[in-house]
Design a protein around this motif. Structure first.
Motif, PDB file in Angstrom:
ATOM      1  N   SER A 198       4.137   3.941   0.872  1.00 44.61           N
ATOM      2  CA  SER A 198       2.892   3.403   1.417  1.00 44.61           C
ATOM      3  C   SER A 198       2.052   2.784   0.307  1.00 44.61           C
ATOM      4  CB  SER A 198       2.080   4.502   2.115  1.00 44.61           C
ATOM      5  OG  SER A 198       1.739   5.532   1.197  1.00 44.61           O
ATOM      6  N   LEU A 199       1.187   1.860   0.704  1.00 42.18           N
ATOM      7  CA  LEU A 199       0.318   1.166  -0.254  1.00 42.18           C
ATOM      8  C   LEU A 199      -1.024   0.887   0.409  1.00 42.18           C
ATOM      9  CD1 LEU A 199       0.133  -0.371  -3.062  1.00 42.18           C
ATOM     10  CD2 LEU A 199       0.664  -2.431  -1.747  1.00 42.18           C
ATOM     11  N   GLU A 200      -2.104   1.409  -0.162  1.00 45.07           N
ATOM     12  CA  GLU A 200      -3.450   1.126   0.325  1.00 45.07           C
ATOM     13  C   GLU A 200      -4.029  -0.031  -0.457  1.00 45.07           C
ATOM     14  OE1 GLU A 200      -5.876   4.612   0.168  1.00 45.07           O
ATOM     15  OE2 GLU A 200      -5.282   5.232   2.177  1.00 45.07           O
ATOM     16  N   MET A 201      -4.872  -0.832   0.210  1.00 47.07           N
ATOM     17  CA  MET A 201      -5.502  -1.984  -0.430  1.00 47.07           C
ATOM     18  C   MET A 201      -6.998  -1.958  -0.176  1.00 47.07           C
ATOM     19  SD  MET A 201      -2.674  -4.907   0.607  1.00 47.07           S
ATOM     20  CE  MET A 201      -2.683  -4.431   2.342  1.00 47.07           C
ATOM     21  N   GLY A 202      -7.776  -2.253  -1.212  1.00 48.77           N
ATOM     22  CA  GLY A 202      -9.227  -2.260  -1.066  1.00 48.77           C
ATOM     23  C   GLY A 202      -9.913  -2.298  -2.417  1.00 48.77           C
ATOM     24  N   ARG A 203     -11.253  -2.293  -2.386  1.00 48.75           N
ATOM     25  CA  ARG A 203     -12.011  -2.370  -3.639  1.00 48.75           C
ATOM     26  C   ARG A 203     -12.110  -1.023  -4.351  1.00 48.75           C
ATOM     27  NH1 ARG A 203     -16.992  -3.002  -3.131  1.00 48.75           N
ATOM     28  NH2 ARG A 203     -17.247  -2.936  -0.868  1.00 48.75           N
TER      29      ARG A 203
ATOM     30  N   ARG B 169     -14.002  -1.274   0.954  1.00 43.35           N
ATOM     31  CA  ARG B 169     -13.570  -0.226   0.020  1.00 43.35           C
ATOM     32  C   ARG B 169     -12.143   0.228   0.330  1.00 43.35           C
ATOM     33  NH1 ARG B 169     -17.772   2.602  -2.688  1.00 43.35           N
ATOM     34  NH2 ARG B 169     -19.815   1.653  -2.329  1.00 43.35           N
ATOM     35  N   ARG B 170     -11.867   0.555   1.587  1.00 42.27           N
ATOM     36  CA  ARG B 170     -10.504   0.823   2.064  1.00 42.27           C
ATOM     37  C   ARG B 170     -10.244  -0.200   3.152  1.00 42.27           C
ATOM     38  NH1 ARG B 170      -9.337   4.839   4.803  1.00 42.27           N
ATOM     39  NH2 ARG B 170      -7.170   5.148   4.184  1.00 42.27           N
ATOM     40  N   HIS B 171      -9.620  -1.299   2.800  1.00 44.84           N
ATOM     41  CA  HIS B 171      -9.521  -2.446   3.699  1.00 44.84           C
ATOM     42  C   HIS B 171      -8.310  -2.370   4.625  1.00 44.84           C
ATOM     43  CE1 HIS B 171     -10.810  -6.715   4.453  1.00 44.84           C
ATOM     44  NE2 HIS B 171      -9.622  -6.704   5.035  1.00 44.84           N
ATOM     45  N   ALA B 172      -7.138  -2.155   4.059  1.00 51.00           N
ATOM     46  CA  ALA B 172      -5.911  -2.149   4.853  1.00 51.00           C
ATOM     47  C   ALA B 172      -4.837  -1.387   4.090  1.00 51.00           C
ATOM     48  CB  ALA B 172      -5.453  -3.584   5.138  1.00 51.00           C
ATOM     49  N   GLY B 173      -3.706  -1.181   4.761  1.00 50.47           N
ATOM     50  CA  GLY B 173      -2.611  -0.470   4.115  1.00 50.47           C
ATOM     51  C   GLY B 173      -1.269  -0.889   4.676  1.00 50.47           C
ATOM     52  N   ILE B 174      -0.232  -0.694   3.873  1.00 53.75           N
ATOM     53  CA  ILE B 174       1.144  -0.986   4.305  1.00 53.75           C
ATOM     54  C   ILE B 174       1.934   0.315   4.258  1.00 53.75           C
ATOM     55  CG2 ILE B 174       3.252  -2.250   3.763  1.00 53.75           C
ATOM     56  CD1 ILE B 174       1.555  -4.470   2.603  1.00 53.75           C
TER      57      ILE B 174
ATOM     58  N   PHE C 104       8.362  -2.298   7.327  1.00 50.83           N
ATOM     59  CA  PHE C 104       7.019  -2.100   6.814  1.00 50.83           C
ATOM     60  C   PHE C 104       5.996  -2.546   7.858  1.00 50.83           C
ATOM     61  CE2 PHE C 104       9.561  -2.136   3.018  1.00 50.83           C
ATOM     62  CZ  PHE C 104       8.942  -1.215   2.191  1.00 50.83           C
ATOM     63  N   VAL C 105       4.930  -1.760   7.989  1.00 48.83           N
ATOM     64  CA  VAL C 105       3.882  -2.034   8.968  1.00 48.83           C
ATOM     65  C   VAL C 105       2.543  -2.175   8.249  1.00 48.83           C
ATOM     66  CG1 VAL C 105       2.614  -1.162  10.967  1.00 48.83           C
ATOM     67  CG2 VAL C 105       5.083  -0.830  10.814  1.00 48.83           C
ATOM     68  N   LEU C 106       1.820  -3.257   8.553  1.00 47.37           N
ATOM     69  CA  LEU C 106       0.503  -3.502   7.989  1.00 47.37           C
ATOM     70  C   LEU C 106      -0.551  -3.011   8.975  1.00 47.37           C
ATOM     71  CD1 LEU C 106      -1.475  -4.922   5.949  1.00 47.37           C
ATOM     72  CD2 LEU C 106      -1.175  -6.994   7.336  1.00 47.37           C
ATOM     73  N   ALA C 107      -1.530  -2.252   8.489  1.00 50.45           N
ATOM     74  CA  ALA C 107      -2.585  -1.721   9.346  1.00 50.45           C
ATOM     75  C   ALA C 107      -3.947  -2.064   8.754  1.00 50.45           C
ATOM     76  CB  ALA C 107      -2.452  -0.208   9.495  1.00 50.45           C
TER      77      ALA C 107
END
Length: 237
Positions: free
Chosen positions: A20-25, A42-47, A54-57
């Motif tokens: 998994s991978l979280e994306m954000g500031r 701050r917590r924008h999205a994740g894979i 792979f699912v993007l949320a």
């Protein structure tokens, strides 16, 4: 190996996808992809890796997550070549072996840990040093040839896609200064200038979550209230 190709402010880099991978500031650098972008939450999205791929949320972000130009409501199953946009940052999902990148100027291979620049018009990739030394793109007919001759940076001349829904609003510093001026002027105008600034600052804060825009909104609101009282006393008492 599946990976993401990331473009932000003219810089290009890659990251492998494992688990998994979280994306954000404000996400953890160890478990996520931290993106310095005012348009990113701050917590924008994740894979998340599943048995099927792979699912993007989207994590109910303020400005949303876009895949191939369309905003996703909740989750999206990623396919090879999908284009993701969060804020001003663009990500490309690749479910194949990581390609070997070649600099468009010196024609030598680009290592994964080397800084790169991406032409905002023709999408050619260069070593960051080559881009600077060449004063821009090397492709014949590209608008970015000698783009740095006028002292501009790739981020300053990067164009926005037609379906980019980001609205242009005054910056937090400008709004903060305007709020101060609006408060002073509004003392004799029933606080109207400060109220206008408060509304603009609130809209800007909603988009960027800038602390300066928030303070400008608060100052503008207080200035509007104080201006209404002072003006009433001045004109009617």
């Amino acid at each position: 190996m599946p990976h993401l190709s990331i473009e932000h402010d003219g810089t290009h880099y890659m990251t492998a996808l494992e688990g998994s991978l979280e994306m954000g500031r404000k996400v953890s650098r160890r478990r996520g992809l931290r993106i310095t972008d005012d348009g990113v939450s701050r917590r924008h999205a994740g894979i998340q890796q599943t048995g099927a791929g792979f699912v993007l949320a989207d994590y109910q972000s303020t400005n949303g997550t876009f895949v191939n130009g369309r905003r996703i409501d909740n989750k999206h199953a990623l396919r090879d070549g999908d284009r993701i946009r969060i804020g001003r940052t663009r990500l490309f999902f690749h479910d194949t072996e990581r390609p070997q990148l070649t600099c468009g100027i010196c024609q030598s291979a680009i290592a994964d840990d080397e800084a790169t620049s991406v032409c905002p018009d023709c999408d050619l990739i260069f070593h960051a040093d080559c881009w600077q030394e060449n004063l821009g793109c090397a492709a014949y007919g590209c608008k970015q040839v000698n783009a740095l001759a006028d002292g501009q940076s790739p981020a300053a001349i990067e164009t926005i896609e037609e379906n980019d829904e980001t609205e242009k609003l005054p910056g937090g510093s400008v709004l903060l200064a305007t709020a101060v001026a609006g408060t002073v002027i509004g003392a004799l105008l029933f606080g109207v200038p400060a109220a206008v600034v408060a509304i603009l600052a609130a809209l800007s804060w909603r988009k960027s979550r800038s602390s300066r825009a928030l303070w400008a909104a608060i100052l503008g609101l207080l200035g509007a209230i104080a201006g209404a009282g002072v003006s009433y006393v001045w004109w009617f008492q």
